[in-house]
Structures are given as structure tokens and as C-alpha cells.
Enzyme design. Sequence first.
Site, mmCIF file in Angstrom:
data_model
loop_
_atom_site.group_PDB
_atom_site.id
_atom_site.type_symbol
_atom_site.label_atom_id
_atom_site.label_comp_id
_atom_site.label_asym_id
_atom_site.label_seq_id
_atom_site.Cartn_x
_atom_site.Cartn_y
_atom_site.Cartn_z
ATOM 1 N N HIS A 101 -13.200 4.974 8.507
ATOM 2 C CA HIS A 101 -12.551 3.716 8.087
ATOM 3 C C HIS A 101 -13.087 3.219 6.729
ATOM 4 C CE1 HIS A 101 -10.040 0.224 9.827
ATOM 5 N NE2 HIS A 101 -10.025 0.163 8.510
ATOM 6 N N ARG A 124 10.845 -1.159 9.167
ATOM 7 C CA ARG A 124 11.713 -2.166 9.765
ATOM 8 C C ARG A 124 12.858 -2.543 8.838
ATOM 9 N NH1 ARG A 124 8.325 -7.058 10.853
ATOM 10 N NH2 ARG A 124 7.349 -6.046 9.076
ATOM 11 N N ARG A 144 -3.853 1.855 11.156
ATOM 12 C CA ARG A 144 -4.692 1.513 12.301
ATOM 13 C C ARG A 144 -4.608 2.666 13.289
ATOM 14 N NH1 ARG A 144 -6.748 -1.624 9.596
ATOM 15 N NH2 ARG A 144 -7.092 -3.868 9.864
ATOM 16 N N GLU A 163 -12.303 2.990 17.608
ATOM 17 C CA GLU A 163 -13.411 3.049 16.645
ATOM 18 C C GLU A 163 -14.659 2.385 17.204
ATOM 19 O OE1 GLU A 163 -12.142 1.530 12.819
ATOM 20 O OE2 GLU A 163 -10.402 2.852 12.866
ATOM 21 N N GLY A 208 -10.974 2.952 3.905
ATOM 22 C CA GLY A 208 -9.832 2.639 3.031
ATOM 23 C C GLY A 208 -10.148 1.665 1.905
ATOM 24 N N ILE A 244 0.845 -1.200 0.000
ATOM 25 C CA ILE A 244 0.000 0.000 0.000
ATOM 26 C C ILE A 244 0.880 1.250 0.000
ATOM 27 C CG2 ILE A 244 -1.781 1.296 1.255
ATOM 28 C CD1 ILE A 244 -2.781 -1.432 2.356
HETATM 29 C C1 GLV Z 1 -8.841 -2.715 6.744
HETATM 30 O O1 GLV Z 1 -8.647 -1.877 7.547
HETATM 31 C C2 GLV Z 1 -7.915 -3.756 6.414
HETATM 32 O O2 GLV Z 1 -6.961 -4.024 7.175
HETATM 33 O O3 GLV Z 1 -8.113 -4.384 5.363
#
Ligand code: GLV
Length: 319
Positions: free
Chosen positions: A284, A176, A237, A266, A286, A156
Amino acid sequence: MRIVVTRNVPEAAVELLRGAGQVHVCERDQALDPAELREVVAGADGLVTMLGDQVDGAVADAAGSQLKVVANVAVGYDNLDVPALAARGVTVTNTPGVLTDATADLAFALLLMATRRLGEAERLIRSGEPWFFHLGFMLGTGLQGKTLGIIGLGEIGQAVARRARAFGMRIAYSGRRRVAADVESELDARYLTRDELLREADVLSLHCPLTEQTRHLIDAAALATMKPSAVLVNTSRGPVVDEAALAEALRAGRIAAAGLDVFEQEPAVHPGLLELENAVLIPHLGSATVETRTAMAELAARNVVGVLTGNGPVTPVEA
Ligand code: GLV
Ligand code: GLV
């Protein structure tokens, strides 16, 4: 075989699951509380879970020793106790890949909303307050030549970086580990320490998983290290950011703005954020496109079917 699905999912996924057994869908749209969850999983061989379903060893024990697979309809799986499930011989799967573009699009939407003050602008029009075009009116900041700092340059993060490159941004990242050299050169991405990244980023976008190492990664000290003109975007998150510290930093102008798709508790949002014009707040979303949610549910279903038919999971999580 008994397959339990904790919430409504697209019918195409239920159809796939029926190929491997009897499907019980909890027909509601909210997470089950821990007691309800333990009750509905009894006798399950496979379990399809979602954000907010906390699946630990106790839930696996409530299901019974025949439980073989827990398929999370999400790429993040911080709601699952993977070691406890692995210890009971349960395969855990997530849904990587299918939500990469949708989430990157949403991160970029938040980036644009926050840098161009679009939430505030929309509220202004709807408020009925008079407004008129003038050269100093509602100025935001441009992106060209600015540095996008990415924490966690996974799939992503890389997709966000590609979008940012098309907008003329420079890419820097921390995480990391360093990504492959060809990815670094494609994105012209510089690997920095986290502190260097905090200091240099004009926009900081978070794409790391939630783990004990990343909980409150962006705390008061991190926010104080950022530029006063910087914008924070979080589509990862909520608990990766100390929300109280962020509300205070935005209020005090220690950073310029934030675009948030995720929150610490949330669906609750820190009341300090709700009062601020420079906080863009989205519930939320996404991965929330018809195409992506269908693909996620289908991938989760294929994981369950794969495990229960002995063919193996498609996208297992490393225990
Ligand atoms: C949503 O938040 C996911 O982790 O796919
Ligand atoms: C603004 O609307 C312009 O025409 O420059």
C-alpha cells in the site's frame, strides 16, 4: 477546541491544527483498535483519521455531540460511515487531488513490473542462480498498441491513462458514468460496458472507490472473462478484487500476471499469492512520497481548521 489525530502525521500538519485548538496526536504508526479509538476521541471537536481507522456512529457518539469534523488523510473513505456521521451533523473530508500523480506513478510502476516480470527478475539475481542473456530469456510483453482498460476514469484513472498514452497504449474505460467529452477526446478513450472492457483489456487497472457495488467487482467470473495474456493492476482498495479467486486465476494461467498495492485484509496477503512469481506485491504505497504524504496531511489539517473556525471545509465528501 480539542483535535485528535489517530496516528503520527508530518509536523507541518500538526502546526496548522494548533491554529484551531489543542492537538492530541496518538504517537504510533498503527491503526487503533475500535475500543482504543472510542477512548481517545472523547471530547474531540475535530478528528484526523487514516486508513484502517473505522469511524462509525459509535465512534462519533464516543467523541460527543460537539464533534464537527472527521478529516481522513486519504482520498478513499470506505473506513468512514459517512451517512452515520452526516446524520450527527459531522462534516467528512478526504484528500483528493494531492495524491493523484503519486498514485498514478505507482500504478504505472506496477504495470511495468508485472508486464516485464521485474519482481521475478530481481528475485532471480538475488537468488544467486546462474543466468545469461539469450533471446528467449525472461520475456515479458510490450505495451505499444495494447489496450489499457481502466475501471473508474476519475482523477487518478485519467492520470494513469495519460502515462499510458505516452507509452503508446490505447485507452478504454468503464465506470458508473461517462467522463466529459473533452476528457474522452484528450485521452482518445472509449467507453465500454464492464464486460466489453474485461474482454478487451490487455492491462486492466482499477481506480474505483470501494463501495457495496464495487466489492469483489473482480471475481472469478470477471477473471474468466479476461484474456489469458491480461495483466491486472490494483491500486484502489483490496476488497474490489476477490483475492482467493485472483490467486487461483494466476496459478491456473487464466490471466498472465497481477500487480497489487492493496489487499483484502491488509496487512495480510492471501498465502496463494505469496507463492506466485506472476504476482507483484507492494505494501500500500500508492501515495507514499514525502511530498504527497505531507500535502495530504496538510490538506486534512486545513479541512479541520476550516470547519472548526467556521470557514467551511476545503474538500468535503458528499454525504
Ligand atoms: C490511500 O489509499 C488513499 O485512499 O489515499
Ligand atoms: C540488448 O542488450 C541489446 O543490446 O540488444
